[in-house]
Design an enzyme around this catalytic site. Structure first.
Site, PDB file in Angstrom:
ATOM      1  N   CYS A   1      38.018  -6.745 -23.267  1.00 16.91           N
ATOM      2  CA  CYS A   1      38.924  -6.734 -24.416  1.00 16.91           C
ATOM      3  C   CYS A   1      39.053  -8.164 -24.931  1.00 16.91           C
ATOM      4  O   CYS A   1      39.612  -9.035 -24.253  1.00 16.91           O
ATOM      5  CB  CYS A   1      40.281  -6.180 -23.991  1.00 16.91           C
TER       6      CYS A   1
ATOM      7  N   CYS B   1      54.420  -4.466 -29.784  1.00 19.17           N
ATOM      8  CA  CYS B   1      53.382  -5.347 -29.230  1.00 19.17           C
ATOM      9  C   CYS B   1      53.910  -6.773 -29.122  1.00 19.17           C
ATOM     10  O   CYS B   1      54.358  -7.352 -30.109  1.00 19.17           O
ATOM     11  CB  CYS B   1      52.142  -5.309 -30.117  1.00 19.17           C
TER      12      CYS B   1
ATOM     13  N   GLY C   1      45.463 -10.569 -31.946  1.00 16.75           N
ATOM     14  CA  GLY C   1      45.063 -10.736 -33.336  1.00 16.75           C
ATOM     15  C   GLY C   1      44.547  -9.458 -33.983  1.00 16.75           C
ATOM     16  O   GLY C   1      44.273  -8.458 -33.321  1.00 16.75           O
ATOM     17  N   GLU C   2      44.406  -9.523 -35.300  1.00 20.51           N
ATOM     18  CA  GLU C   2      43.822  -8.446 -36.105  1.00 20.51           C
ATOM     19  C   GLU C   2      42.411  -8.885 -36.496  1.00 20.51           C
ATOM     20  O   GLU C   2      42.233  -9.792 -37.318  1.00 20.51           O
ATOM     21  CB  GLU C   2      44.675  -8.191 -37.348  1.00 20.51           C
TER      22      GLU C   2
ATOM     23  N   SER D   1      44.374   1.651 -34.774  1.00 20.88           N
ATOM     24  CA  SER D   1      45.661   1.596 -34.078  1.00 20.88           C
ATOM     25  C   SER D   1      46.674   2.374 -34.910  1.00 20.88           C
ATOM     26  O   SER D   1      47.326   1.820 -35.796  1.00 20.88           O
ATOM     27  CB  SER D   1      46.100   0.134 -33.908  1.00 20.88           C
ATOM     28  N   LEU D   2      46.808   3.638 -34.620  1.00 23.51           N
ATOM     29  CA  LEU D   2      47.609   4.538 -35.463  1.00 23.51           C
ATOM     30  C   LEU D   2      49.097   4.486 -35.095  1.00 23.51           C
ATOM     31  O   LEU D   2      49.929   4.056 -35.891  1.00 23.51           O
ATOM     32  CB  LEU D   2      47.084   5.967 -35.334  1.00 23.51           C
ATOM     33  N   HIS D   3      49.439   4.998 -33.918  1.00 28.47           N
ATOM     34  CA  HIS D   3      50.775   4.871 -33.311  1.00 28.47           C
ATOM     35  C   HIS D   3      51.889   5.652 -34.006  1.00 28.47           C
ATOM     36  O   HIS D   3      53.005   5.691 -33.482  1.00 28.47           O
ATOM     37  CB  HIS D   3      51.173   3.403 -33.189  1.00 28.47           C
TER      38      HIS D   3
ATOM     39  N   ASN E   1      53.439  -0.248 -22.304  1.00 27.88           N
ATOM     40  CA  ASN E   1      53.637  -1.247 -21.259  1.00 27.88           C
ATOM     41  C   ASN E   1      54.747  -2.197 -21.687  1.00 27.88           C
ATOM     42  O   ASN E   1      54.557  -2.991 -22.612  1.00 27.88           O
ATOM     43  CB  ASN E   1      52.331  -2.011 -21.005  1.00 27.88           C
TER      44      ASN E   1
END
Length: 411
Positions: free
Chosen positions: A138, A152, A201-202, A255-257, A336
């Site tokens: 990752c 996040c 980061g994006e 990254s929906l969420h 988390n």
């Protein structure tokens, strides 16, 4: 992902010795070849009066054999090695901490930039099976993040700067090299099998260095990874998804969420600019580029499970409707926690019920196993010792404290 780097008793004490992971240090005026593509290296060699096929040789030495000393490049003439030694260097980011979990997860904290610099983190996750053959890395693309997703911790640190190509690919270089430290050069292999641009980061807001890095990952002279094993995850920068489809063919994760705009505006603020319908349409265009849907197959949907927030049956049903025309695989991620986080993790039973609704509707839906949390390497926790220069974390903690005080005062 705010936390202090943990030195637990489960970490191999010797793993904190980073001297063996450091490439040879050279003058900062030299050209760093680590992040250069084969095409750029070919141009470089032609500019210095050499044949461009040397680029392929050098890339193999760097990315397949993890050699940083030009003197060890045995198929290069002595004269060229001397020329490269004078003009160039092969320099990965400085490792300031490394931690190896009891479950096989590895985490590195890198210093990037001059002087005190800034810190970023990278996590390697081994396969769940006993063979451990699959190793997923990752990778971070920025120092901090500007998007400020509410669940996040990286976003709570604010945005500092983009990473360069050599700082991005250097994370993959270090991870591979960590398995090869005691292996003779001719016998070295590339251990990392999968890469996900899901770290700090994006990625699509640091477009050029990210694309250049992923191109090196795919290059047979470098890492030779399959395009299905290199994944870019985005929170939904719609115009850049379209641009990515023109530049590169890699796997895409969203990254929906949240399954509706009202909730997603709260959890993922970029949704206010690029709402769900625009995002889903961009994802559909990406996998159907040139009318060849089979080339990109599906989009992976990342969905963090927040207790009582986005984990109810109605949310799963909304997801079914939202994704009905998008070939997708859904990955449910147990939340988390991080300090001052206002959310809790959904229960195992709630996650499994959510999964069943999606599976019954025909979706491939998995639950991500939490790995590396003994070294703060679990999803949503990356930030290490990154300085909060924007004071966003301080403001966030104050806001949470105020909310808690209101709750207490109301009984």
């Amino acid at each position: 992902m705010a936390h202090d780097v943990v030195r637990s008793s489960l970490v191999d004490e010797q793993s904190s010795d980073t001297t063996s992971t450091q490439p040879v240090q050279h003058s900062t005026q030299k050209i760093n070849l680590l992040g250069m593509s084969r095409a750029n290296l070919e141009r470089f060699f032609e500019e210095i009066g050499e044949k461009k096929f040397r680029a392929g040789q050098i890339i193999k030495w760097i990315h397949q054999y993890f050699v940083t000393d030009f003197a060890q490049m045995s198929n290069i003439s002595g004269k060229l090695r001397e020329k490269l030694q004078q003009r160039c260097e092969i320099k990965a980011p400085e490792v300031v901490h490394r931690h190896y979990s009891k479950d096989g997860t590895r985490k590195w904290v890198f210093r990037v930039g001059e002087g005190a610099g800034s810190l970023v983190e990278t996590v390697l996750i081994p396969a769940d099976d006993k063979s451990g053959a699959r190793k997923t890395l990752c990778i971070s693309s920025q120092v901090g993040c500007a998007l400020d997703c509410s669940f996040c911790s990286t976003g709570k640190q604010g945005f500092q700067r983009d990473l360069s190509t050599d700082e991005i690919i250097g994370q993959l270089w270090i991870a591979n090299q960590s398995y090869m430290e005691d292996v003779d050069i001719p016998e070295r292999t590339r251990s990392v099998t999968n890469v996900v641009m899901m770290g700090m980061g994006e990625p699509l807001l640091n477009f050029k260095p990210v694309v250049e890095s992923m191109s090196l990952m795919l290059d047979d002279f470098a890492y030779g990874m399959s395009k299905r094993r290199v994944t870019l995850s985005t929170s939904g920068i719609v115009p850049m998804i379209d641009k990515l489809s023109e530049e590169l063919d890699v796997a895409l994760a969203i990254s929906l969420h949240a399954p509706n705009d009202e909730l997603r505006n709260e959890l993922v603020p970029i949704n206010k600019k690029y709402p769900l319908q625009q995002l889903i349409s961009a994802a559909q265009r990406y996998i159907r580029k040139d009318g060849n849907e089979s080339a990109r197959k599906h989009v992976t949907i990342e969905y963090v499970m927040l207790e009582g927030v986005n984990d109810q049956d109605i949310h799963a049903q909304q997801m079914v409707r939202l994704l009905k025309d998008l070939p997708s695989k859904i990955n449910l991620i147990p939340f988390n926690p991080f300090p001052h986080a206002p959310y809790g993790r959904s229960s195992r039973n709630r996650i499994m019920t959510f999964q069943k609704i999606l599976s019954d509707a025909g979706f491939v839906c998995t639950i991500r196993q939490t790995r590396g949390d003994d070294i703060d390497a679990a999803c949503g926790q990356l930030v290490g010792q990154v300085a909060d220069r924007t004071r966003r974390a301080e403001q966030w903690k104050k806001k949470v404290a105020q909310q808690n005080e209101i709750v207490r005062s109301q009984g």
